[in-house]
Write an enzyme that holds these catalytic residues in place. Sequence first.
Site, mmCIF file in Angstrom:
data_model
loop_
_atom_site.group_PDB
_atom_site.id
_atom_site.type_symbol
_atom_site.label_atom_id
_atom_site.label_comp_id
_atom_site.label_asym_id
_atom_site.label_seq_id
_atom_site.Cartn_x
_atom_site.Cartn_y
_atom_site.Cartn_z
ATOM 1 N N GLU A 4 41.835 68.010 -20.989
ATOM 2 C CA GLU A 4 40.598 68.003 -20.615
ATOM 3 C C GLU A 4 39.943 66.645 -19.812
ATOM 4 O OE1 GLU A 4 38.524 70.741 -19.896
ATOM 5 O OE2 GLU A 4 37.468 68.961 -19.199
ATOM 6 N N CYS A 10 37.289 58.587 -27.838
ATOM 7 C CA CYS A 10 38.775 58.766 -27.068
ATOM 8 C C CYS A 10 39.523 57.428 -26.329
ATOM 9 C CB CYS A 10 38.513 59.951 -26.062
ATOM 10 S SG CYS A 10 38.454 61.414 -26.993
ATOM 11 N N LYS A 64 46.980 62.517 -19.129
ATOM 12 C CA LYS A 64 45.562 62.378 -19.846
ATOM 13 C C LYS A 64 45.659 61.113 -20.363
ATOM 14 C CE LYS A 64 42.030 63.103 -21.840
ATOM 15 N NZ LYS A 64 40.766 63.009 -21.194
HETATM 16 P P1 NAD Z 1 35.725 67.133 -32.474
HETATM 17 O O1 NAD Z 1 36.011 66.581 -33.751
HETATM 18 O O2 NAD Z 1 34.389 67.116 -32.044
HETATM 19 O O3 NAD Z 1 35.861 68.623 -32.653
HETATM 20 C C1 NAD Z 1 37.283 69.338 -33.447
HETATM 21 C C2 NAD Z 1 36.872 70.273 -34.235
HETATM 22 O O4 NAD Z 1 38.389 70.922 -34.515
HETATM 23 C C3 NAD Z 1 36.400 69.949 -35.535
HETATM 24 O O5 NAD Z 1 35.029 70.605 -35.405
HETATM 25 C C4 NAD Z 1 37.213 70.384 -36.557
HETATM 26 O O6 NAD Z 1 36.701 71.015 -37.653
HETATM 27 C C5 NAD Z 1 37.959 71.557 -35.810
HETATM 28 N N1 NAD Z 1 39.504 71.704 -36.620
HETATM 29 C C6 NAD Z 1 40.425 70.618 -36.967
HETATM 30 N N2 NAD Z 1 41.529 71.259 -37.065
HETATM 31 C C7 NAD Z 1 41.170 72.670 -37.404
HETATM 32 C C8 NAD Z 1 41.970 73.771 -37.581
HETATM 33 N N3 NAD Z 1 43.380 73.693 -38.201
HETATM 34 N N4 NAD Z 1 41.603 75.044 -37.449
HETATM 35 C C9 NAD Z 1 40.034 75.100 -37.052
HETATM 36 N N5 NAD Z 1 39.425 74.051 -36.716
HETATM 37 C C10 NAD Z 1 40.132 73.058 -36.902
HETATM 38 O O7 NAD Z 1 36.903 66.639 -31.356
HETATM 39 P P2 NAD Z 1 36.632 66.638 -29.850
HETATM 40 O O8 NAD Z 1 35.661 65.528 -29.521
HETATM 41 O O9 NAD Z 1 36.225 68.120 -29.431
HETATM 42 O O10 NAD Z 1 38.053 66.631 -29.144
HETATM 43 C C11 NAD Z 1 39.101 67.301 -29.304
HETATM 44 C C12 NAD Z 1 40.206 66.907 -28.585
HETATM 45 O O11 NAD Z 1 39.827 66.897 -27.215
HETATM 46 C C13 NAD Z 1 40.697 65.453 -28.848
HETATM 47 O O12 NAD Z 1 42.212 65.563 -28.651
HETATM 48 C C14 NAD Z 1 40.107 64.739 -27.835
HETATM 49 O O13 NAD Z 1 40.866 63.549 -27.596
HETATM 50 C C15 NAD Z 1 40.122 65.444 -26.549
HETATM 51 N N6 NAD Z 1 39.133 65.443 -25.710
HETATM 52 C C16 NAD Z 1 37.885 64.847 -26.209
HETATM 53 C C17 NAD Z 1 37.058 64.719 -25.073
HETATM 54 C C18 NAD Z 1 35.380 64.370 -25.552
HETATM 55 O O14 NAD Z 1 34.834 63.989 -24.641
HETATM 56 N N7 NAD Z 1 34.943 64.359 -26.736
HETATM 57 C C19 NAD Z 1 37.111 64.800 -23.827
HETATM 58 C C20 NAD Z 1 38.469 65.156 -23.539
HETATM 59 C C21 NAD Z 1 39.427 65.411 -24.170
HETATM 60 C C1 UGA Z 2 35.834 59.754 -21.198
HETATM 61 C C2 UGA Z 2 36.484 59.919 -19.789
HETATM 62 O O1 UGA Z 2 35.364 59.512 -18.753
HETATM 63 C C3 UGA Z 2 36.833 61.288 -19.602
HETATM 64 O O2 UGA Z 2 37.366 61.574 -18.397
HETATM 65 C C4 UGA Z 2 37.603 61.702 -20.750
HETATM 66 O O3 UGA Z 2 38.003 63.119 -20.723
HETATM 67 C C5 UGA Z 2 37.282 61.637 -22.153
HETATM 68 O O4 UGA Z 2 36.888 60.070 -22.341
HETATM 69 C C6 UGA Z 2 38.170 61.607 -23.457
HETATM 70 O O5 UGA Z 2 39.152 61.895 -23.256
HETATM 71 O O6 UGA Z 2 37.199 61.992 -24.400
HETATM 72 P P1 UGA Z 2 33.396 59.702 -22.344
HETATM 73 O O7 UGA Z 2 34.204 58.988 -23.536
HETATM 74 O O8 UGA Z 2 32.902 60.939 -22.850
HETATM 75 O O9 UGA Z 2 34.586 60.098 -21.549
HETATM 76 O O10 UGA Z 2 32.549 58.898 -21.630
HETATM 77 P P2 UGA Z 2 32.618 57.724 -20.460
HETATM 78 O O11 UGA Z 2 31.760 58.082 -19.529
HETATM 79 O O12 UGA Z 2 34.006 57.715 -19.998
HETATM 80 O O13 UGA Z 2 32.132 56.589 -21.295
HETATM 81 C C7 UGA Z 2 32.931 55.900 -22.192
HETATM 82 C C8 UGA Z 2 32.393 54.565 -22.543
HETATM 83 O O14 UGA Z 2 32.488 53.885 -21.708
HETATM 84 C C9 UGA Z 2 30.924 54.634 -23.118
HETATM 85 O O15 UGA Z 2 30.722 53.832 -24.095
HETATM 86 C C10 UGA Z 2 30.297 54.203 -21.718
HETATM 87 O O16 UGA Z 2 29.014 53.558 -21.835
HETATM 88 C C11 UGA Z 2 31.106 53.130 -21.252
HETATM 89 N N1 UGA Z 2 31.253 52.789 -19.869
HETATM 90 C C12 UGA Z 2 31.481 53.755 -19.034
HETATM 91 C C13 UGA Z 2 30.831 51.499 -19.543
HETATM 92 O O17 UGA Z 2 30.665 50.557 -20.085
HETATM 93 N N2 UGA Z 2 30.989 51.016 -18.146
HETATM 94 C C14 UGA Z 2 31.086 52.046 -17.155
HETATM 95 O O18 UGA Z 2 31.102 51.725 -16.008
HETATM 96 C C15 UGA Z 2 31.389 53.549 -17.564
#
Ligand code: NAD
Ligand code: UGA
Length: 471
Positions: free
Chosen positions: A169, A280, A224
């Site tokens: 994602e 992340c 990713k």
């Molecule tokens: P999060 O901590 O918000 O959510 C994860 C959820 O999974 C938690 O609510 C936890 O209780 C649940 N969980 C864990 N183990 C479980 C199990 N065995 N059965 C059922 N539920 C379970 O995490 P997130 O921010 O949603 O991130 C999830 C993944 O997606 C990570 O690998 C992260 O790197 C990736 N990712 C995050 C973002 C983002 O913006 N947060 C964007 C892209 C990718």
């Molecule tokens: C980031 C990536 O942008 C997503 O594509 C990815 O899916 C995600 O991580 C993930 O894998 O979790 P996110 O962390 O939600 O998304 O937000 P961003 O907009 O990337 O910002 C990350 C951090 O960088 C923030 O603290 C933001 O303020 C900072 N940032 C961003 C800067 O300081 N300068 C910039 O120009 C952009």
Amino acid sequence: MNMLIKNICCIGAGYVGGPTMAVLADKCPNLQINVVDLNENRINLWNSDDLSKLPVYEPGLSEIIARCRNINLFFSSDLQQNISKADMVFISVNTPTKTKGVGAGKASDLKWIDACARQISKFSRGKTIVVEKSTLPVKTAQTIKKILDEEVNKSSENYKEFFVLSNPEFLSEGTAINDLLEPDRVLIGGDDNDAIKSLESIYLNWIEKEKIIKTNLWSSELSKLVANAFLAQRISSINSISSLCEVTGADINDISLAVGTDRRIGEYFLNAGPGFGGSCFKKDILNLTYICEYYGLKEVASYWQKVIDINNWQNKRISELIVEKLFGTITGKKITILGFAFKANTNDIRESPAINICKELMLEGCHIYIYDPQVSPNQIESVLGKISKSTDDNNFDPDEGSWHFEESIYKAANSSDAIVITTEWNEFSNIDWSNLSKSMRRPAWVFDTRSIVDVSYLQSLGLNVWRVGLG
Ligand code: NAD
Ligand code: UGA
């Protein structure tokens, strides 16, 4: 195989699972989608009637939840039943950095992934496509497949077959709904064409075919990590130059514009700030360096490690310069922190730059007053420790660092010696500085780590201003 997908289960109702499945449900009314999580409290919040209580704040999310919830989108803590009904299971659980054992401080902790694979292996029935949505080290699909296959052929009545796909994602928090509706690309990695087609056909409900990239599993998993590393690298690059601007009289915003208008470089991700936060970037780069070290690629690992080093340095230099500008001592002084979320339009505080800045300032004995429109005092307590006694309390020690929470910017700023803007919330661009400046204690400072204030205007009100990257 040509599987028609009717029922989806998503394990993990977090910042990715919740919004991703909400958009999927909205765009695919014929699919029944169950989002499951071990955390019952989180599930209850997803099911709450009051949509302002959803566990994830994202613009546009509550409207979709209102449309789809309990129609074709369900939130539940019953993993067994929902996995057993599913034709496709998304794994969307957390993959944080390991805190102990082999690879501690670098490798991803895959214990939640391992647990998911075991649950799917045990509870699923018939043919199941398992989709890695979580961000994972390259080659994890191999491990997942091994665990899944443990249950295959175990019982003649309960036929099982698994296909593993990688579908990372790319959404960003704060713009998640838009990113999901109009992604730059959708990446699907796999080795079974029919399974890939099944997932592709779901996305084709709203995404153009040209935007769907298909690769093998390993390219997808690794892409990713690399995408996040490149994005973070741009931020460390611009932040490193911000410090050079401050000592030379250049302005980082001019540099970003001049450099970013070169189409080969591009305009995005060139905003200097207090260092990147979020759950992340840091963990994914650490994971990348760990993988490189594992394969003996020391130079590559140390190249990416520098992106994190600069980020830590940027964060620390900001708290240090605040102390320095306030005459080298902030003991007993009041400092207002505007914004605790790691970026605007989210309630997420994971790795927020505000955390370390507050911790460092509190160590110096100052009183922090925090305002954030979406972050709760409980969340702040989880990282800064128990909320401090009220200043009116007889037991309040004015020389000990403390933190407090305020419901309004103006209350938070009243009689403060300095305001630090740590998150770029839109409302911080519309502050009535003329009024606010009158309520501050002089000499008063504004530290703008997000480049959102009009420096000359604030100076005309008698405020001292430091803005990131402004010499
Ligand atoms: P999060 O901590 O918000 O959510 C994860 C959820 O999974 C938690 O609510 C936890 O209780 C649940 N969980 C864990 N183990 C479980 C199990 N065995 N059965 C059922 N539920 C379970 O995490 P997130 O921010 O949603 O991130 C999830 C993944 O997606 C990570 O690998 C992260 O790197 C990736 N990712 C995050 C973002 C983002 O913006 N947060 C964007 C892209 C990718
Ligand atoms: C980031 C990536 O942008 C997503 O594509 C990815 O899916 C995600 O991580 C993930 O894998 O979790 P996110 O962390 O939600 O998304 O937000 P961003 O907009 O990337 O910002 C990350 C951090 O960088 C923030 O603290 C933001 O303020 C900072 N940032 C961003 C800067 O300081 N300068 C910039 O120009 C952009």
